[in-house]
Design a protein around this motif. Structure first.
Motif, PDB file in Angstrom:
ATOM      1  N   LEU A 191       0.847  -1.185   0.000  1.00 19.33           N
ATOM      2  CA  LEU A 191       0.000   0.000   0.000  1.00 19.33           C
ATOM      3  C   LEU A 191       0.883   1.235   0.000  1.00 19.33           C
ATOM      4  O   LEU A 191       1.792   1.361   0.821  1.00 19.33           O
ATOM      5  N   GLU A 192       0.610   2.132  -0.929  1.00 19.40           N
ATOM      6  CA  GLU A 192       1.288   3.426  -0.973  1.00 19.40           C
ATOM      7  C   GLU A 192       0.241   4.458  -1.351  1.00 19.40           C
ATOM      8  O   GLU A 192      -0.359   4.391  -2.419  1.00 19.40           O
ATOM      9  N   THR A 193       0.009   5.395  -0.435  1.00 11.26           N
ATOM     10  CA  THR A 193      -1.025   6.394  -0.664  1.00 11.26           C
ATOM     11  C   THR A 193      -0.724   7.649   0.143  1.00 11.26           C
ATOM     12  O   THR A 193       0.146   7.637   1.021  1.00 11.26           O
ATOM     13  N   ILE A 194      -1.457   8.702  -0.141  1.00 12.23           N
ATOM     14  CA  ILE A 194      -1.404   9.943   0.625  1.00 12.23           C
ATOM     15  C   ILE A 194      -2.727  10.047   1.378  1.00 12.23           C
ATOM     16  O   ILE A 194      -3.795   9.952   0.771  1.00 12.23           O
ATOM     17  N   SER A 195      -2.659  10.243   2.695  1.00  8.79           N
ATOM     18  CA  SER A 195      -3.893  10.308   3.492  1.00  8.79           C
ATOM     19  C   SER A 195      -4.688  11.556   3.136  1.00  8.79           C
ATOM     20  O   SER A 195      -4.136  12.618   2.915  1.00  8.79           O
ATOM     21  N   LYS A 196      -5.996  11.365   3.084  1.00  2.26           N
ATOM     22  CA  LYS A 196      -6.897  12.474   2.795  1.00  2.26           C
ATOM     23  C   LYS A 196      -7.547  12.993   4.074  1.00  2.26           C
ATOM     24  O   LYS A 196      -8.553  13.684   4.027  1.00  2.26           O
ATOM     25  N   GLY A 197      -6.986  12.627   5.193  1.00  2.00           N
ATOM     26  CA  GLY A 197      -7.500  13.049   6.487  1.00  2.00           C
ATOM     27  C   GLY A 197      -6.673  12.396   7.583  1.00  2.00           C
ATOM     28  O   GLY A 197      -5.659  11.749   7.305  1.00  2.00           O
ATOM     29  N   PRO A 198      -7.121  12.523   8.816  1.00  2.93           N
ATOM     30  CA  PRO A 198      -6.345  11.993   9.930  1.00  2.93           C
ATOM     31  C   PRO A 198      -6.503  10.493  10.172  1.00  2.93           C
ATOM     32  O   PRO A 198      -5.887   9.956  11.081  1.00  2.93           O
ATOM     33  N   TYR A 199      -7.326   9.812   9.361  1.00  2.00           N
ATOM     34  CA  TYR A 199      -7.527   8.375   9.558  1.00  2.00           C
ATOM     35  C   TYR A 199      -7.251   7.615   8.278  1.00  2.00           C
ATOM     36  O   TYR A 199      -7.557   8.075   7.179  1.00  2.00           O
TER      37      TYR A 199
END
Length: 154
Positions: free
Chosen positions: A100-108
């Motif tokens: 998994l490689e992603t940028i969080s779109k919020g705190p969770y």
């Protein structure tokens, strides 16, 4: 205008007022599933990221209890920690392959990972936090809070 007409007209207006506002009293204040951000897939991993705004934050926090892994992202502040977003999340399996490689779109960030050993690197404003994870077969929920230190005064 005679009193009978006035009372009749007033009664109709009150009745219409009750009907038009009765919908408001039935509005559910508890967020529904529609407040959740979309579920995404990356290979075998299913994940969800978000939590911006009170409704979405409450909904994703509640939903997180049903997922094997929940990341909570925050940065230490002067008085208290604050939630953050735009954190680069990289999770690798035991062989070092990125799952998994992603940028969080919020705190969770919620993730459904197959059982196994993983390494987690979370990068925010150039600072990376590392954690080793072990997801067990029958583990119901693991919450990990990642807290970045407050910036040092210059």
């Amino acid at each position: 205008m005679n009193i009978t007409k006035f009372v009749g007209t007033a009664s109709v207006m009150i009745f219409l007022g009750i009907i038009s506002t009765s919908g408001f009293s039935q509005v559910e204040l508890v967020p529904t599933e529609s407040a959740l951000p979309p579920v995404q897939n990356q290979g075998e991993v299913v994940f969800m990221t978000g939590g911006i705004g009170q409704d979405e934050s409450h909904a994703i926090f509640k939903e997180g209890k049903k997922w094997p892994l929940m990341l909570e992202l925050a940065k230490a502040g002067t008085a208290q920690a604050v939630y953050i977003s735009n954190v680069q999340i990289v999770i690798r399996d035991a062989s070092g392959s990125t799952v998994l490689e992603t940028i969080s779109k919020g705190p969770y960030l919620l993730a459904k990972l197959p059982p196994g050993k993983y390494s987690l690197d979370a990068t925010y404003e150039g600072d990376t936090l590392h954690r080793d994870l072990y997801v067990q077969e029958k583990e119901h929920h693991k919450k990990i809070t990642l807290l970045w230190p407050a910036p040092k005064s210059q």
